[in-house]
Design an enzyme around this catalytic site. Structure first.
Site, short mmCIF file in Angstrom:
data_model
loop_
_atom_site.label_atom_id
_atom_site.label_comp_id
_atom_site.label_asym_id
_atom_site.label_seq_id
_atom_site.Cartn_x
_atom_site.Cartn_y
_atom_site.Cartn_z
N SER A 223 0.79 -1.24 0.00
CA SER A 223 0.00 0.00 0.00
C SER A 223 0.82 1.28 0.00
O SER A 223 0.24 2.37 -0.07
CB SER A 223 -0.97 0.00 1.19
OG SER A 223 -2.02 -0.90 0.94
N TYR B 270 -10.48 2.02 5.85
CA TYR B 270 -9.44 1.77 4.86
C TYR B 270 -9.96 0.80 3.81
O TYR B 270 -10.39 -0.31 4.13
CB TYR B 270 -8.21 1.19 5.54
CG TYR B 270 -6.97 1.14 4.69
CD1 TYR B 270 -6.09 2.21 4.66
CD2 TYR B 270 -6.69 0.03 3.91
CE1 TYR B 270 -4.95 2.18 3.88
CE2 TYR B 270 -5.56 -0.02 3.14
CZ TYR B 270 -4.68 1.05 3.12
OH TYR B 270 -3.56 1.02 2.34
N SER B 271 -9.94 1.23 2.55
CA SER B 271 -10.50 0.41 1.48
C SER B 271 -9.62 0.49 0.24
O SER B 271 -9.42 1.57 -0.33
CB SER B 271 -11.92 0.86 1.13
OG SER B 271 -12.40 0.15 0.01
N ASN B 272 -9.10 -0.66 -0.18
CA ASN B 272 -8.29 -0.71 -1.40
C ASN B 272 -9.08 -0.30 -2.63
O ASN B 272 -8.52 0.18 -3.62
CB ASN B 272 -7.73 -2.12 -1.58
CG ASN B 272 -6.65 -2.43 -0.57
OD1 ASN B 272 -5.58 -1.82 -0.55
ND2 ASN B 272 -6.92 -3.39 0.30
N GLY C 179 2.89 -0.79 3.96
CA GLY C 179 2.47 -1.61 2.83
C GLY C 179 2.46 -3.08 3.20
O GLY C 179 3.43 -3.57 3.78
#
Length: 374
Positions: free
Chosen positions: A90, A186-188, A328
């Site tokens: 990330s 938190y969202s990809n 990440g």
């Protein structure tokens, strides 16, 4: 303890004042160097159960040194290789946010305009409404969009890969977690949309935009967003592992497109240090966009006082002040990178994800040690 410094042999690392007692009547006190403290923190991570760990620290003057502990390959027991390439997970989001903010400066997009203006009909269905979600909310994870990665079996998708539209379909099959701007999660998915936005506005691949806007201007030698089907890491690299009931499974090779602009970047500790130094030093964004990126809100990241901006996190340091960076995580590798504006830069990478037990806390401790040992 293994130490590396490009171009010359290490005699002493960093600038911590040695505690010396040079008299004939009393023994000398032990010399303490910042590398010793960082190495101790890496040893703790290996004791936590992580196969290997590497820290890369760059001083404000640009001097870089590294520490390595554990192994880069659990079968051969070889050490973490110097200058190891790894999947940065990330941390990709910070690169993507920089590109979007540069496009804001170019007048091609506005942060508080709904995403539907630029990508009509993309975010729609099951209560999801792109006419109510702004670009800012995507970058700050306040959109309410479901995280597609929660619904992916990584063992199934490891070599399959995906197109962005497939990932969006998975996310939009679920309703929103909250109304846009009314919460934080938190969202990809947010950064898949951001990647699609970049390609729509520039008519070029995100990979090309990252390369032209960040990698080449900064002289990053080993950083790139790989395309679908590019499963291999360039050498040198540690093997990356993921835990299963039977033990650690080698996950080094995987198709990065299942993460794409939410986490597909490949890089090195030295490159990420250079990137965050340039970003926090104001070399990548104009002042108005830098200020927008650093408008933060308190979030629960397991670290007291951490706040999230636009693709970047501010984290308090035990020695005072804060660093700006991002964590990440991608199957096989976990990393945490950041910089103090016009100061030190630190990266720590582990060749395992998810992490065991208290290793997440100890990862932050290792980075904190890198910043605070002086």
């Amino acid at each position: 303890m293994r130490k590396t410094l490009p171009g010359r042999k290490i005699v002493a690392v960093g600038s911590l004042v040695a505690l010396l007692a040079a008299t004939t009547a009393a023994p000398a006190l032990a010399v303490t160097k910042p590398g010793d403290e960082v190495d101790k923190a890496l040893k703790t991570l290996v004791q936590d159960g992580v196969p290997g760990a590497q820290a890369t620290v760059t001083s404000a003057s640009g001097r870089t040194w590294s520490e390595r502990e554990g192994v880069g390959n659990i079968e051969t027991r070889t050490p973490f290789p110097r200058g190891s390439k790894f999947r940065a997970g990330s941390v990709t989001k910070t690169f993507v946010a920089v590109v979007v903010l540069q496009l804001v400066a170019d007048g091609k997009v506005r942060l508080d305009t709904p995403i539907d203006r630029y990508l009509p009909g993309l975010v729609r269905g099951n209560g999801n409404d792109g006419t109510q979600i702004t670009v800012r909310q995507l970058l700050q994870h306040t959109s309410g969009l479901h995280d597609f990665s929660r619904d992916i079996d990584i063992d199934e998708w490891r070599h399959r890969g995906a197109e962005p539209e497939e990932l969006m379909a998975i996310a939009l099959a679920q309703g929103p977690l909250f109304d846009p701007g009314k919460g934080w999660s938190y969202s990809n998915t947010n950064y898949i949309v951001a990647g699609m936005l970049i390609e729509k506005l520039t008519r070029r691949s995100v990979s090309d935009e990252i390369d032209a806007r960040i990698v080449k201007p900064l002289g990053l030698r080993d950083t790139y967003l790989p395309p679908r089907d590019d499963e291999r890491l360039p050498h040198p690299h540690a093997r990356g592992y993921t835990p299963r009931d039977t033990g650690l499974v080698d996950f080094t090779e995987l198709d990065p497109s299942a993460a794409w602009t939410s986490g597909g970047l490949v890089s090195t500790g030295e490159d990420l240090n250079r990137f965050f130094a340039a970003l926090t030093g104001g070399r990548l964004l104009h002042r108005p966009q830098q200020a927008e990126m650093q408008r933060t809100m308190p979030v629960n990241l397991g670290v007291p006082g951490a706040e999230y901006g636009l693709g970047i996190v501010s984290v308090p340091l035990s020695c005072g002040g804060t660093f700006w960076g991002h964590r990440g995580s991608v199957p096989g590798f976990t990393t945490l990178s950041g910089a103090i504006p016009h100061g030190k830069q630190v990266n720590v990478v582990l060749n395992q994800d998810p992490l065991p037990g208290k290793a997440s806390k100890d990862l932050f401790t290792a980075v904190d040690t890198g910043f605070c040992a002086s």
